[in-house]
Design an enzyme around this catalytic site. Sequence first.
Site, PDB file in Angstrom:
ATOM      1  N   LYS A  22       0.834  -1.208   0.000  1.00 28.52           N
ATOM      2  CA  LYS A  22       0.000   0.000   0.000  1.00 28.52           C
ATOM      3  C   LYS A  22       0.867   1.256   0.000  1.00 28.52           C
ATOM      4  O   LYS A  22       0.670   2.154  -0.819  1.00 28.52           O
ATOM      5  CB  LYS A  22      -0.897  -0.009   1.240  1.00 28.52           C
ATOM      6  CG  LYS A  22      -1.494   1.348   1.564  1.00 28.52           C
ATOM      7  CD  LYS A  22      -2.138   1.357   2.943  1.00 28.52           C
ATOM      8  CE  LYS A  22      -2.465   2.744   3.418  1.00 28.52           C
ATOM      9  NZ  LYS A  22      -1.376   3.413   4.142  1.00 28.52           N
ATOM     10  N   ASN A  23       1.813   1.319   0.922  1.00 26.32           N
ATOM     11  CA  ASN A  23       2.534   2.581   1.086  1.00 26.32           C
ATOM     12  C   ASN A  23       3.503   2.877  -0.061  1.00 26.32           C
ATOM     13  O   ASN A  23       3.974   4.008  -0.184  1.00 26.32           O
ATOM     14  CB  ASN A  23       3.233   2.631   2.446  1.00 26.32           C
ATOM     15  CG  ASN A  23       2.214   2.838   3.569  1.00 26.32           C
ATOM     16  OD1 ASN A  23       1.071   3.196   3.311  1.00 26.32           O
ATOM     17  ND2 ASN A  23       2.623   2.592   4.801  1.00 26.32           N
ATOM     18  N   ARG A  92      -4.073  10.086   3.227  1.00 24.95           N
ATOM     19  CA  ARG A  92      -2.826  10.772   3.528  1.00 24.95           C
ATOM     20  C   ARG A  92      -2.005  11.038   2.261  1.00 24.95           C
ATOM     21  O   ARG A  92      -1.460  12.116   2.054  1.00 24.95           O
ATOM     22  CB  ARG A  92      -2.040   9.853   4.475  1.00 24.95           C
ATOM     23  CG  ARG A  92      -0.754  10.412   4.959  1.00 24.95           C
ATOM     24  CD  ARG A  92      -0.999  11.365   6.070  1.00 24.95           C
ATOM     25  NE  ARG A  92       0.222  11.977   6.503  1.00 24.95           N
ATOM     26  CZ  ARG A  92       0.270  13.147   7.111  1.00 24.95           C
ATOM     27  NH1 ARG A  92      -0.833  13.813   7.352  1.00 24.95           N
ATOM     28  NH2 ARG A  92       1.401  13.639   7.495  1.00 24.95           N
ATOM     29  N   CYS A 116      -5.268   8.202   8.527  1.00 28.73           N
ATOM     30  CA  CYS A 116      -5.606   7.706   9.866  1.00 28.73           C
ATOM     31  C   CYS A 116      -5.319   8.764  10.933  1.00 28.73           C
ATOM     32  O   CYS A 116      -4.316   9.471  10.878  1.00 28.73           O
ATOM     33  CB  CYS A 116      -4.771   6.466  10.186  1.00 28.73           C
ATOM     34  SG  CYS A 116      -5.261   5.024   9.249  1.00 28.73           S
ATOM     35  N   ARG A 121       0.520  14.639  12.744  1.00 28.25           N
ATOM     36  CA  ARG A 121       1.026  14.416  11.391  1.00 28.25           C
ATOM     37  C   ARG A 121       1.181  15.703  10.563  1.00 28.25           C
ATOM     38  O   ARG A 121       0.588  15.844   9.487  1.00 28.25           O
ATOM     39  CB  ARG A 121       0.133  13.403  10.653  1.00 28.25           C
ATOM     40  CG  ARG A 121      -0.095  12.141  11.435  1.00 28.25           C
ATOM     41  CD  ARG A 121      -0.879  11.107  10.673  1.00 28.25           C
ATOM     42  NE  ARG A 121      -0.039  10.338   9.764  1.00 28.25           N
ATOM     43  CZ  ARG A 121      -0.498   9.374   8.969  1.00 28.25           C
ATOM     44  NH1 ARG A 121      -1.786   9.077   8.960  1.00 28.25           N
ATOM     45  NH2 ARG A 121       0.317   8.716   8.181  1.00 28.25           N
ATOM     46  N   ASP A 304       3.858   0.664  11.861  1.00 34.27           N
ATOM     47  CA  ASP A 304       2.602   0.088  11.343  1.00 34.27           C
ATOM     48  C   ASP A 304       2.348  -1.335  11.838  1.00 34.27           C
ATOM     49  O   ASP A 304       1.234  -1.827  11.782  1.00 34.27           O
ATOM     50  CB  ASP A 304       2.616   0.087   9.809  1.00 34.27           C
ATOM     51  CG  ASP A 304       2.750   1.486   9.253  1.00 34.27           C
ATOM     52  OD1 ASP A 304       2.448   2.443   9.981  1.00 34.27           O
ATOM     53  OD2 ASP A 304       3.183   1.620   8.095  1.00 34.27           O
ATOM     54  N   ILE A 326       6.774   6.940  16.938  1.00 31.55           N
ATOM     55  CA  ILE A 326       6.595   7.762  15.729  1.00 31.55           C
ATOM     56  C   ILE A 326       5.340   8.635  15.824  1.00 31.55           C
ATOM     57  O   ILE A 326       5.349   9.800  15.434  1.00 31.55           O
ATOM     58  CB  ILE A 326       6.509   6.867  14.454  1.00 31.55           C
ATOM     59  CG1 ILE A 326       7.665   5.854  14.406  1.00 31.55           C
ATOM     60  CG2 ILE A 326       6.458   7.726  13.186  1.00 31.55           C
ATOM     61  CD1 ILE A 326       9.051   6.428  14.219  1.00 31.55           C
ATOM     62  N   ARG A 396      -9.045   0.187   3.312  1.00 29.16           N
ATOM     63  CA  ARG A 396      -8.125   1.144   2.691  1.00 29.16           C
ATOM     64  C   ARG A 396      -6.755   0.521   2.458  1.00 29.16           C
ATOM     65  O   ARG A 396      -5.998   0.993   1.609  1.00 29.16           O
ATOM     66  CB  ARG A 396      -7.928   2.370   3.611  1.00 29.16           C
ATOM     67  CG  ARG A 396      -9.035   3.393   3.520  1.00 29.16           C
ATOM     68  CD  ARG A 396      -8.654   4.658   4.263  1.00 29.16           C
ATOM     69  NE  ARG A 396      -7.242   4.920   4.090  1.00 29.16           N
ATOM     70  CZ  ARG A 396      -6.387   5.224   5.063  1.00 29.16           C
ATOM     71  NH1 ARG A 396      -6.805   5.344   6.299  1.00 29.16           N
ATOM     72  NH2 ARG A 396      -5.123   5.436   4.819  1.00 29.16           N
TER      73      ARG A 396
HETATM   74  N1  EPU Z   1       6.433  14.396  10.631  1.00 26.02           N
HETATM   75  C1  EPU Z   1       6.555  15.731  10.924  1.00 26.02           C
HETATM   76  N2  EPU Z   1       6.600  16.613   9.893  1.00 26.02           N
HETATM   77  C2  EPU Z   1       6.539  16.227   8.595  1.00 26.02           C
HETATM   78  C3  EPU Z   1       6.421  14.868   8.297  1.00 26.02           C
HETATM   79  C4  EPU Z   1       6.360  13.958   9.334  1.00 26.02           C
HETATM   80  O1  EPU Z   1       6.599  16.116  12.076  1.00 26.02           O
HETATM   81  O2  EPU Z   1       6.590  17.100   7.719  1.00 26.02           O
HETATM   82  C5  EPU Z   1       6.341  13.420  11.720  1.00 26.02           C
HETATM   83  C6  EPU Z   1       4.931  12.820  11.791  1.00 26.02           C
HETATM   84  O3  EPU Z   1       4.062  13.608  12.555  1.00 26.02           O
HETATM   85  C7  EPU Z   1       5.200  11.487  12.434  1.00 26.02           C
HETATM   86  C8  EPU Z   1       6.569  11.103  11.883  1.00 26.02           C
HETATM   87  O4  EPU Z   1       7.173  12.335  11.448  1.00 26.02           O
HETATM   88  O5  EPU Z   1       5.306  11.648  13.827  1.00 26.02           O
HETATM   89  C9  EPU Z   1       6.517  10.108  10.770  1.00 26.02           C
HETATM   90  O6  EPU Z   1       5.910  10.634   9.677  1.00 26.02           O
HETATM   91  P1  EPU Z   1       6.235  10.085   8.216  1.00 26.02           P
HETATM   92  O7  EPU Z   1       6.258  11.254   7.317  1.00 26.02           O
HETATM   93  O8  EPU Z   1       7.375   9.142   8.232  1.00 26.02           O
HETATM   94  O9  EPU Z   1       4.983   9.254   7.952  1.00 26.02           O
HETATM   95  P2  EPU Z   1       3.930   9.450   6.850  1.00 26.02           P
HETATM   96  O10 EPU Z   1       4.537   9.754   5.544  1.00 26.02           O
HETATM   97  O11 EPU Z   1       2.900  10.345   7.384  1.00 26.02           O
HETATM   98  C10 EPU Z   1       4.083   6.930   6.095  1.00 26.02           C
HETATM   99  C11 EPU Z   1       3.026   5.888   5.951  1.00 26.02           C
HETATM  100  C12 EPU Z   1       2.543   5.477   7.329  1.00 26.02           C
HETATM  101  C13 EPU Z   1       3.722   4.964   8.125  1.00 26.02           C
HETATM  102  C14 EPU Z   1       4.856   5.976   8.156  1.00 26.02           C
HETATM  103  C15 EPU Z   1       6.102   5.457   8.826  1.00 26.02           C
HETATM  104  C16 EPU Z   1       1.972   6.461   3.869  1.00 26.02           C
HETATM  105  C17 EPU Z   1       0.826   7.065   3.173  1.00 26.02           C
HETATM  106  N3  EPU Z   1       1.925   6.451   5.194  1.00 26.02           N
HETATM  107  O12 EPU Z   1       3.400   7.996   6.774  1.00 26.02           O
HETATM  108  O13 EPU Z   1       1.627   4.445   7.117  1.00 26.02           O
HETATM  109  O14 EPU Z   1       3.303   4.721   9.442  1.00 26.02           O
HETATM  110  O15 EPU Z   1       5.183   6.407   6.825  1.00 26.02           O
HETATM  111  O16 EPU Z   1       6.544   4.302   8.202  1.00 26.02           O
HETATM  112  O17 EPU Z   1       2.900   5.984   3.237  1.00 26.02           O
HETATM  113  C18 EPU Z   1      -0.075   2.967   7.706  1.00 26.02           C
HETATM  114  O18 EPU Z   1       0.178   2.366   6.663  1.00 26.02           O
HETATM  115  O19 EPU Z   1      -0.834   2.512   8.596  1.00 26.02           O
HETATM  116  C19 EPU Z   1       0.549   4.261   7.937  1.00 26.02           C
HETATM  117  C20 EPU Z   1       0.134   5.112   8.855  1.00 26.02           C
END
Ligand code: EPU
Length: 417
Positions: A22-23, A92, A116, A121, A304, A326, A396
């Site tokens: 998915k991601n 997201r 989610c 975030r 995750d 995280i 999803r």
């Molecule tokens: N963060 C910031 N500022 C930013 C970006 C991130 O503070 O500009 C913080 C977030 O608040 C969080 C941490 O950094 O505390 C991690 O955020 P990250 O950007 O790594 O995560 P994401 O891109 O929002 C993706 C996956 C998530 C997965 C994480 C970590 C997608 C769409 N989502 O999220 O997937 O948990 O990377 O591997 O790819 C899931 O699949 O259940 C899921 C939530």
Amino acid sequence: MKKIIINGGNTLSGTISINGAKNSAVALLPASVLCDESSNIYNVPNISDRDVLIEILEKLNCNVIKDEDAIKIDSSKVINTRIPMELSKKMRASYYFMGSLLSRFKHVEIYFPGGCNIGKRPIDIHIKGFEALGAKVQIKGDLYTIDAEELNGANMTLDFASVGATINIMLAAVKAKGRTIIRNAAREAEIVNVATYLNNMGAKISGAGTSVIRIDGVEYLHKGMVEVIPDRIEAGTYIILGAMIGDNLKIENIIPEHIDALLSKLTDMKIKYILEENSVTISKCNDIRPTNLKTAVFPGFVTDMGQPMMVLLTQANGVSMFEETIYENRMGHVKYLNKLGANIKNGNTNAVIIGPSKFYGTEVEATDLRGGAAMVLAGLIAEGTTTITSIEHILRGYDNIIEKLRNVGADIKLIDE
Ligand code: EPU
């Protein structure tokens, strides 16, 4: 309202085949608009997030052809660079259109993304990266308007190794002039998958999968293709299930290196499995050792998997400590695990899990995607009937979950009433 009904307690045996991640898929589909011709993405999982992204691509005037798990995107005639609020907020990963549209058209209008509810975030790191490349970002409420006269390569160090920010900045830099260097980049496999796709179309990205990524800007991306990597979280979810109620349950089409952290935790918990080139075979462990677990960025234990893993910890013989590092709010599922019979004391980001607990079927809610997966696992090990509501979260991210589980012997169905 859609619900999942599970009559728990069945032993599961047979084979579950893992679909595309998915991601990765949710980043590859938005990345496709960088292509000036058309491209193919193979092994795309059949999940509702995919359908939302296809709807967005069509709104932008891409021609999208789906053929089972293959998707062909003709992005040569993109005319729109505005993503409506209701689509931006459905997930997201809509935010990846920021990077791809900005890079190709120097303009994008999009709303703060949905996804989610597991923490605040913010997307400040993405925005700082775009600004470093020369973009101007205006924020009015939830509307982000991002423009650039010209994008120029830049050197940057991310405040946090964010998966989303790393991919988004990489996308934005693909057509910037000159060299961009992203330091403290996230190293997750999804980033390598996106870089492979872009390089296949003529981008010049090196170092993806390490903490320093170099992107030399190019003007044009030609035809290309990529195969989505197997979903390590889907694989991990079913592997955990096998450790609780499997009888030689085989999880195939995996890349073992992507689930190293999970496998070494299972070993730590005295859970045995057979690891082959692209599969894991696992059976119920009757004496699970408790452990301490802390989520981390790759190659650490992926956040995750934390929620499904907590179900396994409830079956261990003793006290386990769990810490989520995280997200600030990834414990919504705990109250429902306790309702099923678990003994978990939790704060916002940590939990003490006292095992082993016997589960009894009841009504529970999927609070988010992985919390929902935890409910499915819990329902399958419970005695009696478990009804799960808010299952849109689960759909999803898990391709064909009902059929896959039924095929290995689970008594599970989806009803729509
Ligand atoms: N963060 C910031 N500022 C930013 C970006 C991130 O503070 O500009 C913080 C977030 O608040 C969080 C941490 O950094 O505390 C991690 O955020 P990250 O950007 O790594 O995560 P994401 O891109 O929002 C993706 C996956 C998530 C997965 C994480 C970590 C997608 C769409 N989502 O999220 O997937 O948990 O990377 O591997 O790819 C899931 O699949 O259940 C899921 C939530």
